[in-house]
Design an enzyme around this catalytic site. Sequence first.
Site, short mmCIF file in Angstrom:
data_model
loop_
_atom_site.label_atom_id
_atom_site.label_comp_id
_atom_site.label_asym_id
_atom_site.label_seq_id
_atom_site.Cartn_x
_atom_site.Cartn_y
_atom_site.Cartn_z
N HIS A 192 -4.25 -31.78 19.59
CA HIS A 192 -3.05 -32.51 20.03
C HIS A 192 -1.92 -31.55 20.38
O HIS A 192 -0.76 -31.93 20.42
CB HIS A 192 -2.63 -33.49 18.93
CG HIS A 192 -3.72 -34.45 18.59
ND1 HIS A 192 -3.90 -35.64 19.26
CD2 HIS A 192 -4.75 -34.37 17.70
CE1 HIS A 192 -4.98 -36.26 18.78
NE2 HIS A 192 -5.51 -35.50 17.83
N GLY B 59 -4.61 -1.65 4.96
CA GLY B 59 -3.81 -2.77 4.46
C GLY B 59 -4.41 -4.13 4.82
O GLY B 59 -4.49 -5.03 3.98
N ARG B 60 -4.84 -4.29 6.07
CA ARG B 60 -5.35 -5.60 6.50
C ARG B 60 -6.76 -5.87 5.99
O ARG B 60 -7.31 -6.94 6.24
CB ARG B 60 -5.27 -5.72 8.01
CG ARG B 60 -5.92 -4.59 8.78
CD ARG B 60 -5.52 -4.62 10.25
NE ARG B 60 -5.99 -3.43 10.97
CZ ARG B 60 -5.33 -2.29 11.04
NH1 ARG B 60 -4.18 -2.14 10.41
NH2 ARG B 60 -5.81 -1.26 11.72
N GLU C 13 10.91 -4.54 3.99
CA GLU C 13 10.97 -5.96 3.60
C GLU C 13 10.58 -6.12 2.13
O GLU C 13 11.23 -6.83 1.37
CB GLU C 13 10.00 -6.80 4.45
CG GLU C 13 10.36 -6.94 5.91
CD GLU C 13 9.68 -5.87 6.77
OE1 GLU C 13 9.43 -4.75 6.27
OE2 GLU C 13 9.42 -6.17 7.95
N GLU D 165 -3.97 -5.98 15.12
CA GLU D 165 -3.51 -4.69 14.57
C GLU D 165 -4.65 -3.67 14.60
O GLU D 165 -4.42 -2.48 14.75
CB GLU D 165 -2.96 -4.87 13.15
CG GLU D 165 -2.15 -3.68 12.66
CD GLU D 165 -1.30 -3.98 11.44
OE1 GLU D 165 -0.14 -4.40 11.59
OE2 GLU D 165 -1.78 -3.76 10.32
N LYS E 94 10.13 0.00 14.06
CA LYS E 94 10.71 0.19 12.73
C LYS E 94 11.73 1.33 12.75
O LYS E 94 12.80 1.24 12.13
CB LYS E 94 9.62 0.57 11.71
CG LYS E 94 8.72 -0.54 11.27
CD LYS E 94 7.85 -0.03 10.11
CE LYS E 94 6.57 -0.81 9.98
NZ LYS E 94 5.61 -0.21 9.07
N LYS F 92 0.84 -1.19 0.00
CA LYS F 92 0.00 0.00 0.00
C LYS F 92 0.88 1.25 0.00
O LYS F 92 0.69 2.16 -0.77
CB LYS F 92 -0.93 -0.02 1.21
CG LYS F 92 -1.83 1.19 1.27
CD LYS F 92 -2.77 1.17 2.45
CE LYS F 92 -3.48 2.51 2.54
NZ LYS F 92 -4.34 2.62 3.70
O1 F6P Z 1 2.78 -4.05 9.94
C1 F6P Z 1 2.45 -2.76 9.63
C2 F6P Z 1 1.86 -2.59 8.27
O2 F6P Z 1 1.76 -1.23 8.04
C3 F6P Z 1 0.49 -3.28 8.08
O3 F6P Z 1 -0.54 -2.51 8.53
C4 F6P Z 1 0.48 -3.52 6.62
O4 F6P Z 1 -0.47 -4.48 6.27
C5 F6P Z 1 1.90 -3.96 6.37
O5 F6P Z 1 2.68 -3.17 7.26
C6 F6P Z 1 2.39 -3.79 4.97
O6 F6P Z 1 2.29 -2.46 4.54
P1 F6P Z 1 2.39 -2.07 3.03
O7 F6P Z 1 1.28 -2.73 2.30
O8 F6P Z 1 2.31 -0.58 3.00
O9 F6P Z 1 3.71 -2.56 2.50
#
Ligand code: F6P
Length: 500
Positions: A352, A236-237, A181, A322, A464, A175
């Site tokens: 289990h 995002g979620r 990452e 979140e 972060k 987003k």
């Molecule tokens: O973990 C934090 C967060 O901002 C989430 O809310 C989001 O889903 C994820 O990182 C990935 O964010 P992006 O889609 O901006 O890379």
Amino acid sequence: MSLRPSQNPENLPNSAHTAVDVVLDTAYQNITDAQWDELFALARKSHLDTFIADMFAGKHINLSEDRPALHSALRNLSKTPVMLDGKDVMPEVINVWHRIEALCNKWVGVTDVIHIGIGGSDFGPRLAIESLAHVPGIDSRGMRMHFLANIDTAELARILDRAQPNSTRIIIVSKSFTTLETTMNAKAAVAWLRANDCTKSQISKALYAVTANVPAAKEFGVEEDHILPFWDWVGGRYSVWSAVGLPIALQYGFKIFEEFLAGAHAMDLHFKNAPLEDNLPVIMALTLLHQQRKHGVKAYAAIPYADALDWFPKWLQQLDMESNGKSVDRDGKSVQFSSPVVFGSAGSNAQHSYFQLLHQGTEIIPIDFIAVRKPMSDRPEAIAHHRILLSNCLAQAQALAHGKTADNPNDVYPGNRPSNLLFLPELNAFYLGALLALYENRTASLGALWNINSFDQPGVEFGKILAKPIEKALGSGSDHIDPSDGIDAVTAARINFLNS
Ligand code: F6P
């Protein structure tokens, strides 16, 4: 045990409520009719009905970021206008659907798709791809779908070992397009194409992006007509319904993606229109609220008796924790309750593992059991195995509810351990969509009941920020740490150990 009556077709338990053919049985919540009345009165006092209307109307319910939470528009297959600040968002949404469908037809001969994204840009599509793989007869269109989320290169190495560079497509899904990452993994994937003799034009052809930050994707090197947008009014979620869910369409076909949206849309219409007393997401939210007020529960579990839903609890963890794992309300005041810890995994495997604690531990942990009526394979053993799967699910719920006395304290089951039971008629794209929307709307309802903003996540930023000077110190290889970097003595000692 109270069985609040409801208008259900014959054979449904009295304690059951239905929406979109999904059945919720709350019998083992042990909530009396008087308590239900109190709970619905509380929901009204919390203006839950107004909140629901405001959410669908595009009001800026995400107060801290001054935005609406309009993910429902992404699955609005009825295409009725959804107005946001005076403008209908549906034409843009529909345009993206057309682009997704066009890509499904265009990517012929593609052997591998690497979907690079993390958190909300990963869990939803990964869950859907895993869940639908079991559907007997589903066509996976001969494409290997890989999900790359972790910055740990183990995942990268595993995927790149398997993929064929000349027939791979890379989708960068973020987003913000600033998530470290994701951008680092995307750079590594591009470097892999280059190292495998892909030309500049082959790389451009292979590279796609899904983002709300189109300029950043262009800056990264993605061609403009390879960028599928989504918008800042989608959290995002809550984004699997946007082009973030592209893998679902690519892997199983656009029609399946549409069915996934249709299930969610049907659940939205129920959530928007049903009275609170018949409203599945609201009832589920109230059961948790009740147990929290009664027992101060700190955790709850979601146990799908469906191996295909093993990723569901992971998706749910981000959705719930979140969204609602917060200590202050929408006005900045301390809250008494917010999201408990969420955990879970597929039954009967889960039995289990940690069910010992659920039965006899000192904490009361409410459970959502999720069962699917139809067997989930067409193997000759399917019916016999499925009967055992369902009997385990029903038996666990009963054992937890009633408990058992015994002379030997070691054999006592205290009972009174509440649970919901959800029945899906079958596990296909439609009911998966309905299930996820049910939980999304339940999470939003809980946020409204706790007066928490479920649509921001300020708590993920601090760590972060701190990681940056730590990374610098780890990279320097020296034992000198700049005191102005805010690194404390404990962490400094750890850095020195790693650098030694
Ligand atoms: O973990 C934090 C967060 O901002 C989430 O809310 C989001 O889903 C994820 O990182 C990935 O964010 P992006 O889609 O901006 O890379």
